[in-house]
Design a protein around this motif. Structure first.
Motif, PDB file in Angstrom:
ATOM      1  N   GLY A  10       9.456   4.852  80.645  1.00 39.62           N
ATOM      2  CA  GLY A  10      10.318   4.053  79.777  1.00 39.62           C
ATOM      3  C   GLY A  10      10.313   4.595  78.354  1.00 39.62           C
ATOM      4  O   GLY A  10      10.625   3.872  77.395  1.00 39.62           O
ATOM      5  N   ALA A  12      12.221   6.495  76.661  1.00 38.91           N
ATOM      6  CA  ALA A  12      13.456   6.618  75.880  1.00 38.91           C
ATOM      7  C   ALA A  12      13.972   5.251  75.423  1.00 38.91           C
ATOM      8  O   ALA A  12      15.027   5.150  74.806  1.00 38.91           O
ATOM      9  CB  ALA A  12      14.523   7.335  76.693  1.00 38.91           C
ATOM     10  N   GLY A  13      13.203   4.201  75.718  1.00 39.55           N
ATOM     11  CA  GLY A  13      13.633   2.856  75.345  1.00 39.55           C
ATOM     12  C   GLY A  13      13.226   2.494  73.925  1.00 39.55           C
ATOM     13  O   GLY A  13      12.738   3.337  73.161  1.00 39.55           O
ATOM     14  N   PHE A  14      13.423   1.234  73.600  1.00 39.07           N
ATOM     15  CA  PHE A  14      13.107   0.720  72.260  1.00 39.07           C
ATOM     16  C   PHE A  14      11.621   0.960  71.940  1.00 39.07           C
ATOM     17  O   PHE A  14      11.282   1.711  71.008  1.00 39.07           O
ATOM     18  CB  PHE A  14      13.478  -0.765  72.217  1.00 39.07           C
ATOM     19  CG  PHE A  14      12.826  -1.566  71.131  1.00 39.07           C
ATOM     20  CD1 PHE A  14      12.866  -1.143  69.804  1.00 39.07           C
ATOM     21  CD2 PHE A  14      12.170  -2.763  71.432  1.00 39.07           C
ATOM     22  CE1 PHE A  14      12.260  -1.902  68.798  1.00 39.07           C
ATOM     23  CE2 PHE A  14      11.574  -3.521  70.441  1.00 39.07           C
ATOM     24  CZ  PHE A  14      11.604  -3.079  69.121  1.00 39.07           C
ATOM     25  N   GLY A  16       9.228   2.452  73.793  1.00 46.79           N
ATOM     26  CA  GLY A  16       8.748   3.779  74.187  1.00 46.79           C
ATOM     27  C   GLY A  16       9.065   4.861  73.169  1.00 46.79           C
ATOM     28  O   GLY A  16       8.231   5.733  72.887  1.00 46.79           O
ATOM     29  N   ASP A  34      11.978   8.677  82.066  1.00 46.67           N
ATOM     30  CA  ASP A  34      12.942   7.575  81.887  1.00 46.67           C
ATOM     31  C   ASP A  34      14.187   7.863  82.719  1.00 46.67           C
ATOM     32  O   ASP A  34      14.590   9.025  82.853  1.00 46.67           O
ATOM     33  CB  ASP A  34      13.326   7.458  80.402  1.00 46.67           C
ATOM     34  CG  ASP A  34      13.822   6.068  80.036  1.00 46.67           C
ATOM     35  OD1 ASP A  34      13.151   5.392  79.223  1.00 46.67           O
ATOM     36  OD2 ASP A  34      14.889   5.658  80.548  1.00 46.67           O
ATOM     37  N   LEU A  36      17.048   6.521  81.880  1.00 47.93           N
ATOM     38  CA  LEU A  36      18.122   6.288  80.900  1.00 47.93           C
ATOM     39  C   LEU A  36      19.037   5.132  81.309  1.00 47.93           C
ATOM     40  O   LEU A  36      20.224   5.146  80.985  1.00 47.93           O
ATOM     41  CB  LEU A  36      18.929   7.577  80.652  1.00 47.93           C
ATOM     42  CG  LEU A  36      18.120   8.777  80.143  1.00 47.93           C
ATOM     43  CD1 LEU A  36      19.041   9.973  79.874  1.00 47.93           C
ATOM     44  CD2 LEU A  36      17.372   8.421  78.847  1.00 47.93           C
ATOM     45  N   ALA A  56      13.840  10.738  85.276  1.00 51.64           N
ATOM     46  CA  ALA A  56      13.406  10.381  86.628  1.00 51.64           C
ATOM     47  C   ALA A  56      13.251   8.870  86.701  1.00 51.64           C
ATOM     48  O   ALA A  56      13.297   8.179  85.679  1.00 51.64           O
ATOM     49  CB  ALA A  56      12.081  11.065  86.974  1.00 51.64           C
ATOM     50  N   ASP A  57      13.065   8.384  87.919  1.00 51.60           N
ATOM     51  CA  ASP A  57      13.024   6.955  88.165  1.00 51.60           C
ATOM     52  C   ASP A  57      11.615   6.557  88.607  1.00 51.60           C
ATOM     53  O   ASP A  57      11.029   7.242  89.443  1.00 51.60           O
ATOM     54  CB  ASP A  57      14.047   6.623  89.259  1.00 51.60           C
ATOM     55  CG  ASP A  57      14.409   5.159  89.262  1.00 51.60           C
ATOM     56  OD1 ASP A  57      13.519   4.324  89.529  1.00 51.60           O
ATOM     57  OD2 ASP A  57      15.579   4.847  88.985  1.00 51.60           O
ATOM     58  N   ARG A  59      10.878   4.309  90.509  1.00 54.81           N
ATOM     59  CA  ARG A  59      10.892   3.954  91.929  1.00 54.81           C
ATOM     60  C   ARG A  59      10.648   5.182  92.805  1.00 54.81           C
ATOM     61  O   ARG A  59      10.447   5.048  94.004  1.00 54.81           O
ATOM     62  CB  ARG A  59      12.236   3.294  92.288  1.00 54.81           C
ATOM     63  CG  ARG A  59      12.384   1.903  91.672  1.00 54.81           C
ATOM     64  CD  ARG A  59      13.806   1.386  91.775  1.00 54.81           C
ATOM     65  NE  ARG A  59      14.704   2.151  90.911  1.00 54.81           N
ATOM     66  CZ  ARG A  59      15.977   1.857  90.708  1.00 54.81           C
ATOM     67  NH1 ARG A  59      16.508   0.812  91.303  1.00 54.81           N
ATOM     68  NH2 ARG A  59      16.710   2.601  89.912  1.00 54.81           N
ATOM     69  N   ALA A  78       8.186   1.386  81.511  1.00 59.02           N
ATOM     70  CA  ALA A  78       9.488   1.310  82.194  1.00 59.02           C
ATOM     71  C   ALA A  78       9.635  -0.020  82.916  1.00 59.02           C
ATOM     72  O   ALA A  78       8.757  -0.429  83.661  1.00 59.02           O
ATOM     73  CB  ALA A  78       9.636   2.462  83.182  1.00 59.02           C
ATOM     74  N   THR A  96      11.847  -1.983  90.463  1.00 52.45           N
ATOM     75  CA  THR A  96      11.406  -1.284  89.250  1.00 52.45           C
ATOM     76  C   THR A  96      10.195  -1.980  88.622  1.00 52.45           C
ATOM     77  O   THR A  96       9.190  -1.343  88.315  1.00 52.45           O
ATOM     78  CB  THR A  96      12.557  -1.208  88.218  1.00 52.45           C
ATOM     79  OG1 THR A  96      13.533  -0.280  88.690  1.00 52.45           O
ATOM     80  CG2 THR A  96      12.054  -0.748  86.854  1.00 52.45           C
ATOM     81  N   ALA A 119       2.579  -2.530  79.778  1.00 56.36           N
ATOM     82  CA  ALA A 119       3.362  -3.490  78.993  1.00 56.36           C
ATOM     83  C   ALA A 119       3.596  -4.757  79.787  1.00 56.36           C
ATOM     84  O   ALA A 119       4.590  -4.883  80.495  1.00 56.36           O
ATOM     85  CB  ALA A 119       4.705  -2.870  78.601  1.00 56.36           C
ATOM     86  N   TYR A 145      10.972 -11.792  86.681  1.00 60.99           N
ATOM     87  CA  TYR A 145      10.462 -10.862  85.676  1.00 60.99           C
ATOM     88  C   TYR A 145       8.999 -11.150  85.357  1.00 60.99           C
ATOM     89  O   TYR A 145       8.143 -10.269  85.396  1.00 60.99           O
ATOM     90  CB  TYR A 145      11.321 -10.981  84.409  1.00 60.99           C
ATOM     91  CG  TYR A 145      10.778 -10.236  83.193  1.00 60.99           C
ATOM     92  CD1 TYR A 145      11.009  -8.879  83.032  1.00 60.99           C
ATOM     93  CD2 TYR A 145      10.032 -10.909  82.215  1.00 60.99           C
ATOM     94  CE1 TYR A 145      10.503  -8.193  81.921  1.00 60.99           C
ATOM     95  CE2 TYR A 145       9.529 -10.241  81.111  1.00 60.99           C
ATOM     96  CZ  TYR A 145       9.780  -8.883  80.966  1.00 60.99           C
ATOM     97  OH  TYR A 145       9.279  -8.217  79.870  1.00 60.99           O
ATOM     98  N   PHE A 172       2.680  -8.454  75.510  1.00 61.78           N
ATOM     99  CA  PHE A 172       3.495  -8.396  74.292  1.00 61.78           C
ATOM    100  C   PHE A 172       4.160  -9.743  74.058  1.00 61.78           C
ATOM    101  O   PHE A 172       4.745 -10.321  74.976  1.00 61.78           O
ATOM    102  CB  PHE A 172       4.610  -7.352  74.412  1.00 61.78           C
ATOM    103  CG  PHE A 172       4.181  -5.937  74.682  1.00 61.78           C
ATOM    104  CD1 PHE A 172       2.861  -5.525  74.575  1.00 61.78           C
ATOM    105  CD2 PHE A 172       5.138  -4.985  75.034  1.00 61.78           C
ATOM    106  CE1 PHE A 172       2.496  -4.200  74.817  1.00 61.78           C
ATOM    107  CE2 PHE A 172       4.778  -3.663  75.282  1.00 61.78           C
ATOM    108  CZ  PHE A 172       3.456  -3.269  75.183  1.00 61.78           C
TER     109      PHE A 172
END
Ligand code: NAD
Length: 309
Positions: A10, A12-14, A16, A34, A36, A56-57, A59, A78, A96, A119, A145, A172
């Motif tokens: 993850g 490329a996220g906020f 990460g 990530d 994306l 990549a994923d 999963r 992720a 995921t 996380a 979730y 978090f």
């Protein structure tokens, strides 16, 4: 300090991408994995340019195995970070949000990655928790979730116990800052209100606006994770990451008004089912472990955020 090879899922996220910026600056060798889906290459234009990005994923267990080889630490971020998405399509988000964690743990143990940071979320506490809420409080996940976060915590603890890896789940609270996605109505309330401020749209308030959150500025979260990464004596399985300060939405809007120097129009709507009334971290364990507690004032954090828009 110690230079480490760190894999961030993850990345490329906020959160990460901010962590990647920091770890590159600290001199670590950083790999980001990530798919994306919500992460973006544009998030990686700062110091994180110095990181390697693997598309990549989580999963895909083989992809995680390849990426984990030779790593000193894995930070597993992720996820489909949306409670609402998990309620609409629990099967997809479970693959995921839980399957990705299990794959990450299998890869970490197979590749003998000695340290895993995860996380998790304050969502594991549900709506009846005491305030401030200690890690020992009863857990009552109210969404797929939150259930996936809690199951992931338990799997982390299981692998830590049986495979001798160092693994900690960080719960978090509400993280905010630049690059946080504001594109969905279920995005973090701060990113939504910042967007409203920019566009002139009214701020939507569900209920009376007296619901509270413990808002953590992104750099403070990154400070905690960067410190945790270079420690091998964190004996706890779970740890809250909050400020220990509670703010209600009206106070948040007030802080925005002060920064903007003008009144903000609020659009009051009926309270949403499942909206948590009060959320506040007990940060005793965090303080004891690091001698540090997030402390960026909301006004300062919001100023950085608006500056970046
Ligand atoms: P984000 O959506 O910006 O980051 C999630 C990243 O994971 C994205 O880059 C996305 O592309 C990636 N991803 C999603 N599914 C993937 C998959 N199948 N394979 C590979 N990559 C995938 O959200 P964020 O706020 O940065 O969240 C990071 C983590 O922190 C998440 O696990 C989230 O649940 C957790 N968290 C966030 C907050 C918060 O306030 N932002 C609070 C509690 C927990």
């Amino acid at each position: 300090g110690a230079r480490m090879k760190v894999l961030i899922t993850g990345g490329a996220g906020f959160i990460g991408s901010h962590l990647a910026d920091r770890l590159v600056i600290d001199g670590h060798t950083v790999t980001l994995l990530d798919n994306l889906s919500t992460g973006k290459r544009e998030n990686l234009q700062g110091p994180a340019r110095g990181a390697r990005l693997v598309i990549a994923d989580v999963r895909d267990r083989e992809a995680l195995m390849r990426a984990a080889r030779g790593m000193d630490a894995l930070v597993h971020l992720a996820a489909v970070a949306s409670v609402q998405a998990s309620m609409h399509d629990p099967l997809a988000t479970h693959a995921t949000n839980f399957g990705g964690t299990l794959n990450a743990l299998l890869a970490a143990t197979a590749c003998q990655v000695p340290r895993v940071l995860y996380a998790s979320s304050a969502a594991v506490y549900g709506d009846e928790a005491p305030t401030p809420v200690p890690e020992s409080a009863p857990l009552a996940p109210l969404s797929p979730y939150a259930a996936d976060k809690l199951a992931s915590e338990h799997y982390l603890a299981y692998f830590a116990r049986t495979r001798g890896i160092n693994a900690t789940s960080f719960r978090f609270f509400n993280i905010y800052g630049p690059r946080q996605d504001a594109s969905s109505p279920y995005s973090g309330v701060i990113s939504l209100y910042a967007q409203c401020l920019a566009t002139g749209a009214p701020c939507v308030v569900y209920g009376d606006g007296r619901q509270t959150r413990d808002f953590v500025y992104i750099d403070d979260l990154v400070e905690v994770l960067a410190r945790a990464l270079i420690r091998n004596d964190l004996s706890c399985a779970v740890m809250n990451v909050g400020t220990g300060i509670e703010q209600d939405l009206l106070a948040l809007i007030n802080a925005f008004e002060t920064l903007a120097g003008r009144p903000i129009v609020c659009d009051f709507r009926p309270a949403r089912a499942g909206d948590i009334r009060r959320s506040l971290a007990d940060v005793t364990r965090l303080r004891a472990a690091f001698g540090y507690v997030p402390q960026t004032l909301l006004s300062a954090g919001l100023r950085h955020l608006l500056h970046d828009l």
